[in-house]
Design a protein around this motif. Sequence first.
Motif, PDB file in Angstrom:
ATOM      1  N   PRO A 289     -14.773   7.936  -2.958  1.00 13.63           N
ATOM      2  CA  PRO A 289     -15.966   8.774  -2.785  1.00 13.63           C
ATOM      3  C   PRO A 289     -17.146   7.902  -2.353  1.00 13.63           C
ATOM      4  N   GLU A 290     -18.094   8.498  -1.658  1.00 18.89           N
ATOM      5  CA  GLU A 290     -19.312   7.777  -1.299  1.00 18.89           C
ATOM      6  C   GLU A 290     -20.210   7.726  -2.537  1.00 18.89           C
ATOM      7  N   TYR A 291     -20.474   6.505  -3.011  1.00 20.17           N
ATOM      8  CA  TYR A 291     -21.290   6.353  -4.201  1.00 20.17           C
ATOM      9  C   TYR A 291     -22.761   6.154  -3.813  1.00 20.17           C
ATOM     10  N   PRO A 292     -23.685   6.603  -4.650  1.00 21.23           N
ATOM     11  CA  PRO A 292     -25.107   6.415  -4.335  1.00 21.23           C
ATOM     12  C   PRO A 292     -25.555   4.961  -4.471  1.00 21.23           C
ATOM     13  N   TYR A 293     -24.734   4.159  -5.119  1.00 22.85           N
ATOM     14  CA  TYR A 293     -25.021   2.729  -5.264  1.00 22.85           C
ATOM     15  C   TYR A 293     -23.679   2.026  -5.463  1.00 22.85           C
ATOM     16  N   PRO A 294     -23.601   0.730  -5.188  1.00 24.21           N
ATOM     17  CA  PRO A 294     -22.316   0.012  -5.302  1.00 24.21           C
ATOM     18  C   PRO A 294     -21.820  -0.034  -6.750  1.00 24.21           C
ATOM     19  N   LEU A 295     -20.536   0.213  -6.913  1.00 24.04           N
ATOM     20  CA  LEU A 295     -19.902   0.139  -8.227  1.00 24.04           C
ATOM     21  C   LEU A 295     -19.066  -1.128  -8.330  1.00 24.04           C
ATOM     22  N   SER A 296     -18.908  -1.616  -9.557  1.00 25.87           N
ATOM     23  CA  SER A 296     -18.089  -2.816  -9.765  1.00 25.87           C
ATOM     24  C   SER A 296     -16.614  -2.458  -9.675  1.00 25.87           C
ATOM     25  N   MET A 297     -15.854  -3.291  -8.969  1.00 33.12           N
ATOM     26  CA  MET A 297     -14.428  -3.061  -8.772  1.00 33.12           C
ATOM     27  C   MET A 297     -13.678  -4.381  -8.866  1.00 33.12           C
ATOM     28  N   HIS A 298     -12.382  -4.282  -9.101  1.00 31.89           N
ATOM     29  CA  HIS A 298     -11.532  -5.476  -9.022  1.00 31.89           C
ATOM     30  C   HIS A 298     -10.127  -5.052  -8.626  1.00 31.89           C
ATOM     31  N   LEU A 299      -9.438  -5.939  -7.906  1.00 31.17           N
ATOM     32  CA  LEU A 299      -8.069  -5.698  -7.456  1.00 31.17           C
ATOM     33  C   LEU A 299      -7.153  -6.613  -8.242  1.00 31.17           C
ATOM     34  N   ASP A 300      -6.232  -6.031  -9.005  1.00 31.92           N
ATOM     35  CA  ASP A 300      -5.318  -6.789  -9.850  1.00 31.92           C
ATOM     36  C   ASP A 300      -3.918  -6.789  -9.247  1.00 31.92           C
ATOM     37  N   ALA A 301      -3.157  -7.851  -9.557  1.00 34.09           N
ATOM     38  CA  ALA A 301      -1.780  -7.982  -9.079  1.00 34.09           C
ATOM     39  C   ALA A 301      -0.843  -8.175 -10.262  1.00 34.09           C
ATOM     40  N   GLU A 302       0.355  -7.582 -10.147  1.00 39.95           N
ATOM     41  CA  GLU A 302       1.400  -7.786 -11.146  1.00 39.95           C
ATOM     42  C   GLU A 302       2.698  -8.087 -10.419  1.00 39.95           C
ATOM     43  N   THR A 303       3.267  -9.283 -10.651  1.00 40.17           N
ATOM     44  CA  THR A 303       4.487  -9.693  -9.966  1.00 40.17           C
ATOM     45  C   THR A 303       5.702  -9.022 -10.593  1.00 40.17           C
ATOM     46  N   THR A 304       6.843  -9.164  -9.934  1.00 42.70           N
ATOM     47  CA  THR A 304       8.084  -8.578 -10.468  1.00 42.70           C
ATOM     48  C   THR A 304       8.499  -9.242 -11.776  1.00 42.70           C
ATOM     49  N   ASP A 305       7.971 -10.447 -12.055  1.00 49.06           N
ATOM     50  CA  ASP A 305       8.258 -11.143 -13.313  1.00 49.06           C
ATOM     51  C   ASP A 305       7.319 -10.710 -14.434  1.00 49.06           C
ATOM     52  N   GLY A 306       6.372  -9.818 -14.115  1.00 49.12           N
ATOM     53  CA  GLY A 306       5.440  -9.351 -15.130  1.00 49.12           C
ATOM     54  C   GLY A 306       4.156 -10.150 -15.222  1.00 49.12           C
ATOM     55  N   GLU A 307       3.989 -11.149 -14.358  1.00 48.24           N
ATOM     56  CA  GLU A 307       2.752 -11.934 -14.385  1.00 48.24           C
ATOM     57  C   GLU A 307       1.602 -11.093 -13.816  1.00 48.24           C
ATOM     58  N   GLN A 308       0.467 -11.094 -14.508  1.00 47.07           N
ATOM     59  CA  GLN A 308      -0.688 -10.305 -14.087  1.00 47.07           C
ATOM     60  C   GLN A 308      -1.890 -11.215 -13.847  1.00 47.07           C
ATOM     61  N   TYR A 309      -2.616 -10.921 -12.785  1.00 45.88           N
ATOM     62  CA  TYR A 309      -3.827 -11.694 -12.490  1.00 45.88           C
ATOM     63  C   TYR A 309      -4.728 -10.875 -11.578  1.00 45.88           C
ATOM     64  N   THR A 310      -5.987 -11.281 -11.470  1.00 38.81           N
ATOM     65  CA  THR A 310      -6.977 -10.589 -10.637  1.00 38.81           C
ATOM     66  C   THR A 310      -7.128 -11.309  -9.313  1.00 38.81           C
ATOM     67  N   LEU A 311      -6.956 -10.562  -8.225  1.00 39.36           N
ATOM     68  CA  LEU A 311      -7.121 -11.157  -6.896  1.00 39.36           C
ATOM     69  C   LEU A 311      -8.586 -11.384  -6.565  1.00 39.36           C
ATOM     70  N   THR A 312      -9.419 -10.356  -6.832  1.00 42.27           N
ATOM     71  CA  THR A 312     -10.838 -10.489  -6.513  1.00 42.27           C
ATOM     72  C   THR A 312     -11.631  -9.444  -7.285  1.00 42.27           C
ATOM     73  N   THR A 313     -12.898  -9.766  -7.525  1.00 43.15           N
ATOM     74  CA  THR A 313     -13.841  -8.861  -8.173  1.00 43.15           C
ATOM     75  C   THR A 313     -15.046  -8.708  -7.255  1.00 43.15           C
ATOM     76  N   PHE A 314     -15.535  -7.476  -7.074  1.00 42.26           N
ATOM     77  CA  PHE A 314     -16.603  -7.254  -6.091  1.00 42.26           C
ATOM     78  C   PHE A 314     -17.307  -5.932  -6.390  1.00 42.26           C
ATOM     79  N   ASN A 315     -18.403  -5.677  -5.675  1.00 44.11           N
ATOM     80  CA  ASN A 315     -19.105  -4.393  -5.726  1.00 44.11           C
ATOM     81  C   ASN A 315     -18.914  -3.685  -4.389  1.00 44.11           C
ATOM     82  N   HIS A 316     -18.802  -2.354  -4.438  1.00 42.60           N
ATOM     83  CA  HIS A 316     -18.525  -1.611  -3.205  1.00 42.60           C
ATOM     84  C   HIS A 316     -19.209  -0.246  -3.276  1.00 42.60           C
ATOM     85  N   PRO A 317     -19.794   0.226  -2.163  1.00 42.78           N
ATOM     86  CA  PRO A 317     -20.504   1.520  -2.171  1.00 42.78           C
ATOM     87  C   PRO A 317     -19.604   2.735  -1.987  1.00 42.78           C
TER      88      PRO A 317
END
Length: 348
Positions: A289-317
């Motif tokens: 949705p088009e937000y009236p101001y940028p919201l905080s977001m992050h993209l997370d990854a989970e491998t087939t072995d179950g390892e979890q980590y964050t690729l990047t954290t950012f703000n987006h409108p």
Amino acid sequence: MKNKRNVGEFLQKLRISFASGMESVQDSGKALLLMCIAAIIVMGAVCVGVFFAAVKGSEEVLVPDVTGKPLTEAVQAMQVKELFPRIQMRYSDVPGDEGTVLEQNPVAGAIVKASRHIDLVVSRGVVIDQVEDYTGMKLEELNIKLQTLFSGASVQLIKIGETMYIADTSDAGTILEQDPLPGTQISEPVTLKLVVSRGPSYERTRVPSLVGMSVNDVLAQLSRSKITFDFTAEYLPVADLEEGKTGCVISQQQSDEFVVNYSRLSAVFEFPEEPVNGNLYGLFTAVLPEYPYPLSMHLDAETTDGEQYTLTTFNHPGGNLTIPYEVPAGTKLTLFVEGRATTTLTVR
């Protein structure tokens, strides 16, 4: 001779007395037997009487209608009918009905035996009876609070209505003003009118140069940049890629050195068609949705072995979103907006 006659007479009298005593005992035994039989009959009659009295039970009465009445009146009405209330408290949706009977079971008009318990559901009032002070709170936090507060309620007493966004030095999304004012008593559902900060819209930021950057370098840049980049990609055989330039930005839009925060600029990646060192290259895409101001977001990854980590954290409108990735096949990517998962992609 005389003595012998006396002894004989004595023995004769003793035999007569013994026979008379035995007859008396026999007569007493019959009387005792008759008494036992009579007692058994009496006890049986008493038991039968008690049984039928228990079966008959208490007097039957008509359950009064106490729904909508104050609890004190309801209890008095129950006592008149020799009924006993069993009370359960519950929040209601109607301001001012605290202590009122909301439901009853059995219903009014039912025929029940006296001394029975009647279940009464009594209002403990509304969850909130006045408008609180929401200034200084983030709009998203208020949304979550109201949803939680009135979850399960048939009527939401406070809703967010018209919202005005203005430039302000406060963080984007901060509530600056509200109507009705804090402390306003709630007598019916209320719709809030809010003034919310867009953040310092006058602020401008320097446009970074992404050309030549790898995927990981770009992800790091997104975490600290106030530019919204729209990425596209060209896919080539590994043999056609410049040595040492696997998965890099080959061009970007550059209008001015400084632009308004979260302006959209385009950039182009060059990706290999096949995996390199076990990793696949591509773009994670989503339409938000088009937000009236940028919201905080992050993209997370989970491998087939179950390892979890964050690729990047950012703000987006909001709107179209693209993020480059370089991950092993089978990795699950999940986009979180304000801490809530929204879009998921499994890399194949």
